[in-house]
Design an enzyme around this catalytic site. Structure first.
Site, PDB file in Angstrom:
ATOM      1  CG  HIS A  30      21.038  61.843  76.171  1.00 39.04           C
ATOM      2  ND1 HIS A  30      21.714  61.625  77.321  1.00 39.04           N
ATOM      3  CD2 HIS A  30      20.589  60.471  77.003  1.00 39.04           C
ATOM      4  CE1 HIS A  30      21.244  61.110  78.030  1.00 39.04           C
ATOM      5  NE2 HIS A  30      21.031  60.574  78.116  1.00 39.04           N
TER       6      HIS A  30
ATOM      7  CG  ASP B 220      17.487  71.956  77.926  1.00 44.45           C
ATOM      8  OD1 ASP B 220      18.188  71.948  78.420  1.00 44.45           O
ATOM      9  OD2 ASP B 220      18.130  71.315  76.562  1.00 44.45           O
TER      10      ASP B 220
ATOM     11  NE  ARG C   1      21.638  72.465  83.712  1.00 40.85           N
ATOM     12  CZ  ARG C   1      22.347  71.386  83.174  1.00 40.85           C
ATOM     13  NH1 ARG C   1      21.406  71.207  82.138  1.00 40.85           N
ATOM     14  NH2 ARG C   1      22.869  70.641  83.361  1.00 40.85           N
TER      15      ARG C   1
ATOM     16  CB  SER D  97      18.738  69.762  80.685  1.00 43.30           C
ATOM     17  OG  SER D  97      19.899  70.456  79.165  1.00 43.30           O
TER      18      SER D  97
ATOM     19  CE  LYS E 246      19.076  68.449  74.928  1.00 43.90           C
ATOM     20  NZ  LYS E 246      19.446  69.251  76.639  1.00 43.90           N
TER      21      LYS E 246
HETATM   22  N1  URA Z   1      23.496  66.813  78.194  1.00 41.68           N
HETATM   23  C1  URA Z   1      22.598  67.727  78.175  1.00 41.68           C
HETATM   24  O1  URA Z   1      21.806  67.621  76.919  1.00 41.68           O
HETATM   25  N2  URA Z   1      22.226  68.123  79.426  1.00 41.68           N
HETATM   26  C2  URA Z   1      22.956  68.333  80.717  1.00 41.68           C
HETATM   27  O2  URA Z   1      21.820  68.850  81.760  1.00 41.68           O
HETATM   28  C3  URA Z   1      23.861  68.288  80.916  1.00 41.68           C
HETATM   29  C4  URA Z   1      24.635  67.168  79.281  1.00 41.68           C
END
Ligand code: URA
Length: 430
Positions: free
Chosen positions: A82, A161, A168, A183, A187
């Site tokens: 990610h 989330d 957010r 967040s 995930k």
């Molecule tokens: N990616 C995410 O999934 N969440 C965030 O808060 C920032 C980047």
């Protein structure tokens, strides 16, 4: 629980206990804590941050709002990557299928545009017919059959989330280390992965504006990953200019497809291979970085990575024919260009304003209910360090809503600084 008392506690910079966070967040998911109270809590966390115990509780509570996948029956290394968010960052769309072609399983839960940064989900959903809201069994089946699925948070996986992320985005509470950790890691842990590589971005287009803040976030992500028994590698990379030649929606899908055909922009492919190498070495499919890069280049050259991309698109209901030659999709109705106002070398780009311009064009949302414009985007003709002459095209921007194009023009003016000095740009750093 009295929600206002917990908001006051965080507002007064006191520590929230796990059961308090749990009641507050599960109340929000069930609808008993209204959005305005969650918005106030997010702002209190933004200003007062959280200590490592609180961050761990936040991750756990967000994770426990939904199911946690289990892929232990698979004989593949189950992993994911990610990014902490950027402008023009399409690496997941290239790297996911590439790693699946190498034999990894990639159960990727990913997000929409957030603040000024682009969202992989919004980009993927420009592929006609493609669904990102698979249920758990569809998700699992696809990861087993194709090797990769890319989906959104749902009611079953990370609902906390899904809801907090959208809030957010429109309440100015994105750039908070605890909220980013909660967040991302909720995930990733929910995916049931064994390995993770995290691309922590820093620079004027990242949420972490300095290397120091980026390292703090990277260390927190690594600590959380390892405490959940996930082998976690961190790569630090620059977001002082957009990644690749395009930032937007459908145009980034096209650029990703070019990457899968071996024709991707150099910066995008360098980051792709760096992140990919970390996971290939974790999976013991390559002994060295050099071997991992060669393996990835071969999988692109042979067409194997692109094949998996098409299989993924089809499995998620998308129409792979849109990628046939001579097909034209999501053609923007309007476009404008910006020319270099003087001759010289590009010294700097204001990547944050460029990101805001993508939102204005229709690639992101100003309020949660906004519709996005798949045709919207920006093409960058030059990178930092390039020499330009007065009158050269610097950027072209496009969409299908003329008034939003005009509004984006105001943001894009003066986002490039041209000067006389030679400049070096460091893409990946320690
Ligand atoms: N990616 C995410 O999934 N969440 C965030 O808060 C920032 C980047």
């Amino acid at each position: 629980m009295i929600p206002a008392e917990l908001i006051k506690k965080k507002r007064n910079n006191q520590k929230l206990e796990k059961d308090e966070l749990s009641e507050f967040i599960s109340g929000y998911v069930k609808g008993t804590v209204p959005e305005y109270q969650m918005a106030a809590m997010l702002m209190a966390i933004y200003f007062n941050s959280m200590d490592p115990d609180e961050i761990d509780s936040l991750v756990t509570v967000m994770l426990e709002s939904g199911e946690r996948m289990n892929f232990s029956q698979m004989d593949r290394y189950v992993a994911d990557k990610h990014s902490t968010g950027g402008v023009g960052d399409k690496v997941s769309i290239i790297l996911g299928p590439l790693l699946a072609a190498a034999g990894l399983a990639i159960p990727m839960i990913t997000g929409r545009s957030l603040g000024h940064t682009g969202g992989t989900l919004d980009k993927l959903e420009t592929i006609p017919g493609l669904k990102t809201n698979l249920d758990l069994s569809e998700f699992k089946r696809q990861v087993q059959d194709v090797g990769i699925a890319m989906i959104s948070q749902t009611d079953e996986i990370c609902p906390a989330d899904r809801m907090m992320y959208a809030l957010r985005d429109v309440t100015g509470t994105v750039e908070s280390i605890p909220l980013i950790c909660g967040s991302i890691m909720s995930k990733k842990i929910a995916e049931g992965i064994q390995g993770l590589v995290s691309d922590v971005k820093t620079g004027n287009g990242a949420f972490m504006k300095t290397k120091e803040r980026a390292r703090k976030l990277g260390a927190a992500l690594q600590r959380i990953g390892e405490s959940f028994q996930i082998t976690t590698d961190i790569v630090y990379s620059s977001m002082d200019q957009p990644l690749g030649r395009y930032a937007g929606l459908w145009c980034e899908i096209q650029e990703s497809v070019a990457g899968l055909h071996g024709k991707g922009p150099e910066d995008t492919m360098t980051i792709t291979y760096e992140l990919g190498s970390r996971l290939l070495m974790q999976a013991k499919l390559a002994k060295s970085r050099a071997a991992a890069v060669t393996l990835q280049k071969n999988l692109i050259q042979s067409g194997a990575a692109y094949e998996i991309f098409l299989e993924m698109v089809q499995a998620q209901g998308g129409d792979p024919k849109v990628f046939d030659k001579n097909q034209e999709h999501h053609k923007a109705r309007f476009e404008q260009i910006i020319l270099a106002s003087s001759s010289g070398i590009i010294q700097k780009m204001d990547t944050y304003r460029i990101g805001l311009a993508t939102v204005e064009l229709g690639c992101g949302r100003k309020k949660a209910s906004d519709l996005i414009d798949p045709t919207a985007g920006i093409e960058f003709y030059h990178k930092i360090g390039a020499e330009v002459s007065k009158g050269d095209t610097i950027i072209r921007y496009f969409n299908s809503h003329e008034s939003r194009l005009t509004a984006a023009s105001r943001l894009l003016m003066n986002t490039f600084k041209i000067g006389d000095e030679a400049v070096e740009h460091e893409l990946i750093f320690q």
